[in-house]
Design an enzyme around this catalytic site. Structure first.
Site, PDB file in Angstrom:
ATOM      1  N   CYS A 146     -25.046  23.152  -8.046  1.00  0.00           N
ATOM      2  CA  CYS A 146     -24.399  22.621  -9.246  1.00  0.00           C
ATOM      3  C   CYS A 146     -25.337  22.732 -10.442  1.00  0.00           C
ATOM      4  O   CYS A 146     -26.285  21.957 -10.580  1.00  0.00           O
ATOM      5  CB  CYS A 146     -24.014  21.159  -9.012  1.00  0.00           C
ATOM      6  SG  CYS A 146     -23.360  20.329 -10.471  1.00  0.00           S
ATOM      7  N   CYS A 165     -25.428  19.771 -12.867  1.00  0.00           N
ATOM      8  CA  CYS A 165     -26.157  18.620 -12.328  1.00  0.00           C
ATOM      9  C   CYS A 165     -27.666  18.821 -12.442  1.00  0.00           C
ATOM     10  O   CYS A 165     -28.391  17.947 -12.896  1.00  0.00           O
ATOM     11  CB  CYS A 165     -25.861  18.417 -10.839  1.00  0.00           C
ATOM     12  SG  CYS A 165     -24.144  18.198 -10.438  1.00  0.00           S
ATOM     13  N   ASP A 166     -28.138  19.956 -11.959  1.00  0.00           N
ATOM     14  CA  ASP A 166     -29.557  20.116 -11.677  1.00  0.00           C
ATOM     15  C   ASP A 166     -30.293  21.092 -12.591  1.00  0.00           C
ATOM     16  O   ASP A 166     -31.506  21.241 -12.485  1.00  0.00           O
ATOM     17  CB  ASP A 166     -29.744  20.560 -10.215  1.00  0.00           C
ATOM     18  CG  ASP A 166     -29.043  19.629  -9.235  1.00  0.00           C
ATOM     19  OD1 ASP A 166     -28.907  18.435  -9.560  1.00  0.00           O
ATOM     20  OD2 ASP A 166     -28.615  20.094  -8.166  1.00  0.00           O
TER      21      ASP A 166
END
Ligand SMILES: Cc1cc2nc3c(=O)[nH]c(=O)nc-3n(C[C@H](O)[C@H](O)[C@H](O)COP(=O)(O)OP(=O)(O)OC[C@H]3O[C@@H](n4cnc5c(N)ncnc54)[C@H](O)[C@@H]3O)c2cc1C
Lengths: 220, 314
Positions: free
Chosen positions: B143, B146-147
């Site tokens: 993701c 997200c990261d």
């Protein structure tokens, strides 16, 4: 400033009027030193705007240096911004935010406003509440997040519900970008990253029973 | 600012239960509300599903460009406006054996309904190579939104060649130093416009006809063992992280043996989105179909609930 759009404000007014019961207190600890806290101003602003949507939301803003005594009372440890939720009776359930709860994380702030206005009853299954009773030593759960992570609010919410279930447990959201050294110390490179009592417990969005089991394992 | 609060007061019976609050589930909820049916959407995370992982959506007619998370928020409020309720929990078990269906949640609740709409969508597929599991969350990610932040100023690999892969590569290119796209063919599958944008980016490089054999590192990702499929040559590539976007796999674990699935695990439906079990529908990415996008997901939700309203309620 208008961080919340007019439609956000309408939505919140409506939601709080339906869902809130009593008052809720939100304490926020900030620093005016920009080099220490890039997001303090905006954190305070967004909480102010949220607080304006319902009279029952009482926001208290403290300075980490000037209000040393109260910062110590709540064990803020110099982290800014720190946000703490209290019930209408001023009960601290160990629910914390370190860093700005922006983006997806704002949803958990709203949930906590509603929950604390009702006395912060843990929304967990009976089985989980029963298991958590076993924890009799101070236990700290940290959930490292980024504001753009859609899987993080659920982990933060579960951690907060777990804190509400047992007074020995404190749970915090940590916004990883604002605390790079802390994140590095726990080698955070994917979120949600859950640290329990200073040890990485797991990474990812887990269902309630697994989360609770990890807490039990690490709390010992 | 997005916010999606879980509903606190839930009842134990609804006309329609929707499992999954992605675009398909939220569209189903909107149509249920307008049909005057009580409806609960059960969602594990925050509503929006994969849209929340999409930086910008620009192929939804009438909206030239919108952040995925913002569209998610709008869809949720739209459904709520017509009376749909949302609840944050994970469905852990379903019982479709009777006329009244039962759904068990991880927070201890069990809820029944006349009609169930399965809208659990899909998750990222894994590469299944050595090192992937061990280094997951230690430089291996699925993701980018997200990261991505954790790789500022670093070099990352991005595996895949479809729309999702290129969207992720473009998103990452704005954060990291360099993105190296690893693709097993000699051309991309992604939509032309996304390809053009990726080719124009100076910090996106491509390794064609290449597959990942192993992810290596001590406590964190340090390098990849790759193989050129044309020449058979193996070589290593130093990277700080690897993002994997090689497609999706349906979230149908719960429904095995309960409704009919195709050979890849997607749920089979008729043209009304109904499964082989009366009153159980499947919509969106979880369904056996050709095009998996927001626009087809919301269409499925509308079709299912309209059919259910006409056939199971009067
Ligand atoms: C990076 C990326 C970029 C994309 N770009 C685009 C684009 O530009 N345009 C476009 O049209 N499409 C795009 N897509 C595809 C699009 O997002 C999907 O087709 C769409 O979201 C599918 O919707 P859905 O509702 O079927 O499923 P999903 O979006 O997958 O939602 C399913 C939901 O169900 C929930 N769920 C699953 N199991 C359970 C359970 N047991 N209990 C409770 N809840 C559960 C999940 O948490 C999830 O929120 C993109 C996808 C990705 C990943």
């Amino acid at each position: 400033m208008g961080l919340l759009s007019p439609s956000d404000v309408e939505y919140l007014k409506d939601l709080f009027s339906k869902e809130m019961q009593d008052e809720v207190k939100i304490l926020v600890f900030k620093s005016d030193d920009k080099s220490k806290c890039e997001y303090c101003d905006i954190t305070v602003d967004v909480l102010k705007e949220a607080a304006e949507t319902d009279d029952r939301i009482q926001l208290e803003v403290y300075d980490i240096e000037d209000d040393e005594i109260i910062a110590e009372k709540y064990n803020v440890k110099g982290r800014v911004p720190t946000i703490i939720f209290l019930t209408s009776d001023g009960v601290d359930k160990g629910v914390r935010y370190y860093g700005i709860p922006s983006g997806h994380e704002f949803s958990t702030v709203i949930q906590n406003i509603i929950s604390f206005s009702k006395g912060a009853q843990p929304e967990l299954s009976e089985a989980s509440k029963e298991k958590l009773k076993a924890i009799d030593k101070p236990t700290e759960i940290l959930v490292f997040v980024t504001p753009t992570c859609p899987y993080c609010p659920r982990a933060v919410q579960l951690a907060h519900e777990i804190a509400k279930a047992n007074e020995n447990i404190t749970s915090a959201m940590v916004e990883a970008n604002e605390f790079p050294e802390w994140s590095m110390q726990h080698q955070v490179s994917a979120v949600p990253h859950i640290v329990i009592n200073d040890e990485t417990a797991f990474v990812g969005a887990y269902p309630e029973d697994m989360f609770v089991d990890y807490v039990l394992q690490h709390a010992r | 600012m997005f916010f999606v609060g879980g509903q606190t007061h839930i009842k134990d019976y609804y006309d329609i239960i929707v499992i999954g609050g992605g675009p398909a589930g939220m569209s189903a909820a909107l149509y249920a509300g307008r049909a005057g049916l009580s409806c609960l959407v059960i969602e594990s995370n925050i509503s929006g599903g994969q849209m929340n992982e999409t930086d910008i959506i620009e192929n939804y007619p009438g909206i030239d460009e919108i952040q995925g998370a913002v569209l998610a928020e709008k869809m949720k409020r739209h459904a709520e406006k017509f009376g749909a309720q949302f609840h944050t929990a994970t469905v852990v078990e379903v019982d479709f054996s009777g006329q009244v269906k039962r759904v068990k949640l991880d927070d201890g609740n069990t809820i029944s309904s006349e009609v169930v709409v399965i809208a659990t969508g899909a998750s990222h597929r894994k590469l299944n190579v050595p090192g992937e599991r061990e280094l997951s969350a230690k430089g291996v990610s699925y993701c980018a939104t997200c990261d991505g932040h954790f790789f500022k100023g670093k070099t990352v690999a991005l595996v895949g060649g479809g729309d999702t892969a290129m969207t992720e590569a473009l998103y990452l290119s704005n954060i990291v130093e360099k993105v190296i796209v690893i693709h097993r063919r000699d051309k991309l599958r992604a939509t032309k416009i996304l390809q053009d944008r990726a080719f124009k980016k100076e910090n996106i490089e491509f390794l064609w006809n290449t597959i990942v054999k192993e992810i290596r590192g001590n406590g964190k990702v340090e390098s990849l063992l790759l193989e050129n499929k044309k020449t058979g040559e193996s070589f290593t590539l130093k990277v700080d992280g690897i993002f994997i976007a090689i497609g999706i796999t349906p979230n149908t674990e719960l429904f095995k043996g309960k409704v009919n699935l195709d050979s890849q695990g997607y749920i089979l439906t008729d043209e009304n989105m109904e499964t082989n079990i009366k009153g159980v529908y499947a919509v969106g990415d979880v369904r056996s179909k050709r095009l998996r996008q927001v626009i087809t997901a919301v269409a499925d939700g509308a079709i299912a609930v309209t059919h259910a309203a006409e056939n199971y309620f009067d």
